[in-house]
Design an enzyme around this catalytic site. Structure first.
Site, PDB file in Angstrom:
ATOM      1  N   SER A  95       2.256   8.186  -2.333  1.00 34.50           N
ATOM      2  CA  SER A  95       2.603   7.407  -1.143  1.00 34.50           C
ATOM      3  C   SER A  95       3.617   6.309  -1.487  1.00 34.50           C
ATOM      4  CB  SER A  95       1.354   6.813  -0.495  1.00 34.50           C
ATOM      5  OG  SER A  95       0.686   5.933  -1.364  1.00 34.50           O
ATOM      6  N   SER A  96       3.502   5.732  -2.674  1.00 34.68           N
ATOM      7  CA  SER A  96       4.457   4.689  -3.080  1.00 34.68           C
ATOM      8  C   SER A  96       5.867   5.253  -3.223  1.00 34.68           C
ATOM      9  CB  SER A  96       4.020   4.053  -4.402  1.00 34.68           C
ATOM     10  OG  SER A  96       2.778   3.410  -4.241  1.00 34.68           O
ATOM     11  N   GLY A  98       7.002   7.938  -1.463  1.00 38.16           N
ATOM     12  CA  GLY A  98       7.422   8.196  -0.085  1.00 38.16           C
ATOM     13  C   GLY A  98       7.832   6.936   0.643  1.00 38.16           C
ATOM     14  N   ARG A  99       7.170   5.832   0.353  1.00 37.73           N
ATOM     15  CA  ARG A  99       7.496   4.566   1.019  1.00 37.73           C
ATOM     16  C   ARG A  99       8.811   3.967   0.533  1.00 37.73           C
ATOM     17  NH1 ARG A  99       1.401   2.017   1.638  1.00 37.73           N
ATOM     18  NH2 ARG A  99       0.541   3.991   2.383  1.00 37.73           N
ATOM     19  N   ASP A 112       1.512  28.464  -9.028  1.00 39.98           N
ATOM     20  CA  ASP A 112       0.688  29.664  -9.089  1.00 39.98           C
ATOM     21  C   ASP A 112      -0.305  29.553 -10.226  1.00 39.98           C
ATOM     22  OD1 ASP A 112       1.729  31.552  -7.068  1.00 39.98           O
ATOM     23  OD2 ASP A 112       3.597  31.347  -8.179  1.00 39.98           O
ATOM     24  N   GLU A 122      12.649  18.709  -6.370  1.00 42.10           N
ATOM     25  CA  GLU A 122      13.795  18.796  -5.450  1.00 42.10           C
ATOM     26  C   GLU A 122      13.875  17.446  -4.749  1.00 42.10           C
ATOM     27  OE1 GLU A 122      11.694  21.622  -3.414  1.00 42.10           O
ATOM     28  OE2 GLU A 122      11.984  23.183  -4.899  1.00 42.10           O
ATOM     29  N   GLN A 139       1.791  13.589  -7.709  1.00 45.86           N
ATOM     30  CA  GLN A 139       0.418  13.813  -8.144  1.00 45.86           C
ATOM     31  C   GLN A 139       0.078  15.287  -8.009  1.00 45.86           C
ATOM     32  OE1 GLN A 139      -2.030  11.292  -5.704  1.00 45.86           O
ATOM     33  NE2 GLN A 139      -0.966  11.883  -3.853  1.00 45.86           N
TER      34      GLN A 139
END
Length: 178
Positions: A95-96, A98-99, A112, A122, A139
């Site tokens: 989340s850190s 993404g923020r 797999d 990416e 993660q």
């Protein structure tokens, strides 16, 4: 079902999950934090072609960091080498991360059973952002598999991403028949 921290530890002990380097402090309640390796890559050409081998240019993230720019696809790599012999690994962003406006994968978050390698990321960003080698980037979570596996990924003759690497790997779409 997703493995809990205790189950991840049990699987590491049994050797069905391998994480190297491993540090207990990065084990979460039901995940393990992975970090950005020292190499990034970008494609040499601005226009990519799914039917041909698109070359990439590797470079090292300097100690002072590197500023990602929007509208550019960067390929990164996890510092951690992993092996997953009995579960389905998923790589998700923290989340850190993404923020900060950083996405670490467009579509390739699922591994797999039998995947043994570092993870190519990416990476894209919403606005310019400085990143650093070794920073927490994502993660891993592990799902239980229902049923027997016929062929593990690392045993498939047509698996495109089996070669162990510490550098990001470009798309191998061109190896598919279409």
């Amino acid at each position: 079902m997703i493995l809990s921290d205790k189950r991840i530890l049990e699987e590491i002990e049994k050797g069905t999950i391998v994480i190297s380097p491993y540090d207990r402090k990065y084990l979460g309640t039901n995940s393990y934090d992975v970090h950005l390796g020292k190499y990034l890559a970008t494609y040499a050409d601005r226009v990519l072609d799914a039917r041909r081998h698109n070359e990439i240019v590797h470079f090292e993230i300097p100690d002072e960091g590197f500023v990602l720019q929007p509208n550019t696809l960067y390929l990164g790599v996890t510092l951690e080498y992993t092996e997953t012999h009995a579960h389905v690994p998923f790589l998700e962003g923290k989340s850190s991360t993404g923020r900060l406006g950083i996405d670490i994968h467009a579509t390739a978050g699922k591994g797999d059973v039998g995947f043994c390698n570092t993870w190519t990321l990416e990476i894209s960003c919403a606005q310019p952002v400085r990143i650093y080698h070794g920073m927490p980037i994502g993660q891993l979570i592990y799902f239980v598999v229902e049923g027997q596996i016929e062929t593990l990924y690392n045993k498939k003759g047509n698996a495109k991403y089996n070669g162990r690497t510490v550098r990001p790997v470009e798309s191998m779409m061109w190896k598919n028949e279409f």
